[in-house]
Design a protein around this motif. Structure first.
Motif, PDB file in Angstrom:
ATOM      1  N   MET A 299       1.056  -0.901   0.093  1.00  0.00           N
ATOM      2  CA  MET A 299       0.167  -0.181  -0.103  1.00  0.00           C
ATOM      3  C   MET A 299       0.539   1.247  -0.445  1.00  0.00           C
ATOM      4  N   ALA A 300       0.662   2.100  -1.020  1.00  0.00           N
ATOM      5  CA  ALA A 300       1.329   3.530  -0.826  1.00  0.00           C
ATOM      6  C   ALA A 300       0.704   4.329   0.062  1.00  0.00           C
ATOM      7  N   VAL A 301       1.408   4.695   0.947  1.00  0.00           N
ATOM      8  CA  VAL A 301       0.866   6.183   1.436  1.00  0.00           C
ATOM      9  C   VAL A 301       1.557   7.586   1.523  1.00  0.00           C
ATOM     10  N   ASP A 302       0.432   8.285   0.647  1.00  0.00           N
ATOM     11  CA  ASP A 302       1.205  10.026   1.444  1.00  0.00           C
ATOM     12  C   ASP A 302       1.128  10.341   2.916  1.00  0.00           C
ATOM     13  N   ALA A 303       2.348  10.116   3.674  1.00  0.00           N
ATOM     14  CA  ALA A 303       1.983   9.988   5.127  1.00  0.00           C
ATOM     15  C   ALA A 303       1.825  11.979   5.789  1.00  0.00           C
ATOM     16  N   HIS A 304       1.614  12.925   4.759  1.00  0.00           N
ATOM     17  CA  HIS A 304       1.918  14.300   4.883  1.00  0.00           C
ATOM     18  C   HIS A 304       0.912  15.210   3.403  1.00  0.00           C
ATOM     19  N   GLN A 305      -0.023  15.397   4.471  1.00  0.00           N
ATOM     20  CA  GLN A 305      -0.771  16.489   3.293  1.00  0.00           C
ATOM     21  C   GLN A 305      -1.836  16.492   4.438  1.00  0.00           C
ATOM     22  N   HIS A 306      -3.183  17.896   3.088  1.00  0.00           N
ATOM     23  CA  HIS A 306      -3.132  19.245   4.101  1.00  0.00           C
ATOM     24  C   HIS A 306      -4.493  18.574   3.153  1.00  0.00           C
ATOM     25  N   TYR A 307      -6.256  19.209   3.996  1.00  0.00           N
ATOM     26  CA  TYR A 307      -7.858  19.977   2.862  1.00  0.00           C
ATOM     27  C   TYR A 307      -7.133  20.607   4.092  1.00  0.00           C
ATOM     28  N   TRP A 308      -7.853  21.767   3.755  1.00  0.00           N
ATOM     29  CA  TRP A 308      -8.601  23.244   3.873  1.00  0.00           C
ATOM     30  C   TRP A 308      -9.900  23.695   3.537  1.00  0.00           C
ATOM     31  N   ASN A 309     -10.209  25.059   4.153  1.00  0.00           N
ATOM     32  CA  ASN A 309     -11.196  25.701   3.365  1.00  0.00           C
ATOM     33  C   ASN A 309     -11.268  26.609   3.562  1.00  0.00           C
ATOM     34  N   PRO A 310     -10.642  27.905   3.444  1.00  0.00           N
ATOM     35  CA  PRO A 310     -10.319  29.582   4.067  1.00  0.00           C
ATOM     36  C   PRO A 310     -11.214  29.971   4.890  1.00  0.00           C
ATOM     37  N   ALA A 311     -12.997  29.263   4.278  1.00  0.00           N
ATOM     38  CA  ALA A 311     -14.179  30.269   4.814  1.00  0.00           C
ATOM     39  C   ALA A 311     -13.993  29.863   6.236  1.00  0.00           C
ATOM     40  N   ARG A 312     -13.889  28.734   6.519  1.00  0.00           N
ATOM     41  CA  ARG A 312     -14.030  28.236   7.796  1.00  0.00           C
ATOM     42  C   ARG A 312     -13.210  28.990   9.207  1.00  0.00           C
ATOM     43  N   GLY A 313     -11.950  30.097   8.742  1.00  0.00           N
ATOM     44  CA  GLY A 313     -12.241  30.910   8.917  1.00  0.00           C
ATOM     45  C   GLY A 313     -11.262  30.834  10.233  1.00  0.00           C
ATOM     46  N   ASP A 314      -9.762  29.632  11.192  1.00  0.00           N
ATOM     47  CA  ASP A 314      -9.250  29.371  11.162  1.00  0.00           C
ATOM     48  C   ASP A 314      -8.270  28.916  10.733  1.00  0.00           C
ATOM     49  N   TYR A 315      -7.641  29.490   9.819  1.00  0.00           N
ATOM     50  CA  TYR A 315      -6.055  29.636   8.911  1.00  0.00           C
ATOM     51  C   TYR A 315      -5.907  30.451   9.472  1.00  0.00           C
TER      52      TYR A 315
ATOM     53  N   VAL B 222      -4.059  13.019   6.325  1.00  0.00           N
ATOM     54  CA  VAL B 222      -4.452  13.791   6.694  1.00  0.00           C
ATOM     55  C   VAL B 222      -3.392  14.771   7.426  1.00  0.00           C
ATOM     56  N   VAL B 223      -2.766  16.203   7.777  1.00  0.00           N
ATOM     57  CA  VAL B 223      -2.791  16.697   8.802  1.00  0.00           C
ATOM     58  C   VAL B 223      -3.253  18.133   9.288  1.00  0.00           C
ATOM     59  N   GLN B 224      -3.859  18.692  10.213  1.00  0.00           N
ATOM     60  CA  GLN B 224      -3.635  19.670  10.658  1.00  0.00           C
ATOM     61  C   GLN B 224      -3.092  20.455  10.353  1.00  0.00           C
ATOM     62  N   ALA B 225      -3.849  22.557   9.901  1.00  0.00           N
ATOM     63  CA  ALA B 225      -3.406  22.907   8.928  1.00  0.00           C
ATOM     64  C   ALA B 225      -4.105  24.581  10.231  1.00  0.00           C
ATOM     65  N   ALA B 226      -4.484  24.227  11.248  1.00  0.00           N
ATOM     66  CA  ALA B 226      -5.373  24.922  11.817  1.00  0.00           C
ATOM     67  C   ALA B 226      -5.114  24.528  13.042  1.00  0.00           C
TER      68      ALA B 226
ATOM     69  N   GLY C  81      -3.280  10.629  15.323  1.00  0.00           N
ATOM     70  CA  GLY C  81      -1.712  11.403  15.763  1.00  0.00           C
ATOM     71  C   GLY C  81      -2.471  12.652  16.146  1.00  0.00           C
ATOM     72  N   VAL C  82      -1.591  14.131  17.013  1.00  0.00           N
ATOM     73  CA  VAL C  82      -1.554  15.296  16.745  1.00  0.00           C
ATOM     74  C   VAL C  82      -0.298  16.124  16.471  1.00  0.00           C
ATOM     75  N   ARG C  83      -0.933  17.365  16.574  1.00  0.00           N
ATOM     76  CA  ARG C  83       0.321  17.592  16.371  1.00  0.00           C
ATOM     77  C   ARG C  83       0.559  19.634  16.106  1.00  0.00           C
ATOM     78  N   PRO C  84       1.258  20.083  17.394  1.00  0.00           N
ATOM     79  CA  PRO C  84       0.402  21.267  18.555  1.00  0.00           C
ATOM     80  C   PRO C  84       1.187  22.496  17.558  1.00  0.00           C
ATOM     81  N   MET C  85       1.996  22.354  16.745  1.00  0.00           N
ATOM     82  CA  MET C  85       2.097  23.343  15.356  1.00  0.00           C
ATOM     83  C   MET C  85       3.399  24.281  16.143  1.00  0.00           C
ATOM     84  N   LEU C  86       4.276  22.915  16.698  1.00  0.00           N
ATOM     85  CA  LEU C  86       5.381  23.728  17.370  1.00  0.00           C
ATOM     86  C   LEU C  86       6.612  25.232  16.721  1.00  0.00           C
ATOM     87  N   GLN C  87       6.048  25.317  15.528  1.00  0.00           N
ATOM     88  CA  GLN C  87       7.144  26.347  14.695  1.00  0.00           C
ATOM     89  C   GLN C  87       6.119  27.742  14.835  1.00  0.00           C
TER      90      GLN C  87
END
Length: 283
Positions: A1-17, A50-54, A102-108
């Protein structure tokens, strides 16, 4: 199984990015599974993480809802306030969703580079371990000391370093050398047995016009440090669109990893992500 281990989906209208502004014309629109599907198919990638972006729980719920309705999403890396007194309860609630991996705290993006070493996150980390969830570390070289202290305290927590700790590839190209501080930080973090690393985000850190030769020394150090069993390929799409595209980066990575054995390449391009994130099989 080929897996993309890191990508994002978002909708800017949601307003939290907070980082995503209209001036970022290449990214300021909705990116959904239907947009990625033909790109994945062309590269033979069946499933993604899919990884969080907000930095909001609402966005985590949004991603989990997408995952419920799309089999290509094998797992979700969400966000929780790890230093909140009620974080463990929230983690237990979200962990009822089978695709939360998993979780990601956006340390950067945090103002304190040492936050991960000093914040009171012990109860949250215990909850992550109890629910068999992983931790994505979004860091630069400057976070290495704090992250190492955190890793030493929590040897049972599975951790993956996103984007190879975002090396200064553009600067390296000008100086014709791999940055020594990054080189040493990666070697140090790789000594922790519970740590994996994502082969992702490197094109974004390079100057425009990057090539296989541009990225080769950085990829070589990641592989030498972590070994083929602790590296996982990810696209970082659609952020990748700022300085490349899905097919170009996938093909580049395939060429750079050509010296590996077939088994090792299969691990980097899917098997490692499936094991690390405990992804369910797709029948």
């Amino acid at each position: 199984m080929a897996v993309d281990a890191h990508q994002h989906y978002w909708n800017p209208a949601r307003g939290d990015y907070g980082w995503l502004t209209p001036q970022m014309t290449a990214l300021y629109r909705t990116f959904a599974p239907a947009d990625l599907a033909p790109l994945r198919a062309a590269c033979g990638v069946q499933r993604t993480v899919v990884v969080q972006a907000a930095p909001t729980v609402d966005e985590t719920r949004y991603l989990l809802d997408l995952a419920r309705h799309d089999d290509s999403i094998a797992g979700v890396v969400g966000w929780v306030p790890l230093d909140d007194p009620h974080a463990a309860t929230l983690i237990a609630e979200l962990a009822r969703e089978p695709k939360l991996r998993g979780v990601r705290p956006m340390l950067q993006d945090l103002p304190d580079d040492d936050w991960i070493a000093t914040a009171n996150t012990a109860r949250a980390v215990d909850a992550l371990i109890a629910h068999d969830l992983a931790f994505d570390a979004l860091v630069f070289t400057r976070h290495a000391n704090a992250l190492a202290a955190f890793l030493a305290r929590h040897p049972a927590l599975r951790v993956v370093i996103d984007h190879g700790a975002k090396p200064p590839i553009a600067d390296g190209a000008r100086h014709e050398a791999v940055d020594p501080a990054w080189f040493q930080a990666i070697a140090r973090l790789a000594r922790f047995a519970q740590v994996h690393c994502k082969l992702s985000g490197l094109a974004t850190e390079a100057a425009p016009g990057w090539s296989d030769a541009t990225l080769a020394p950085w990829v070589a150090h990641l592989l030498a440090s972590f070994g083929a069993r602790r590296v996982m390929w990810g696209s970082d799409w659609p952020v990748l669109n700022l300085n490349g595209d899905y097919a170009r980066w996938h093909a580049c990575a395939q060429r750079l990893l050509a010296p590996l054995t077939d088994e090792e390449r299969a691990a980097v391009f899917g098997g490692n992500a499936a094991r690390f994130y405990r992804l369910a099989r797709m029948d």
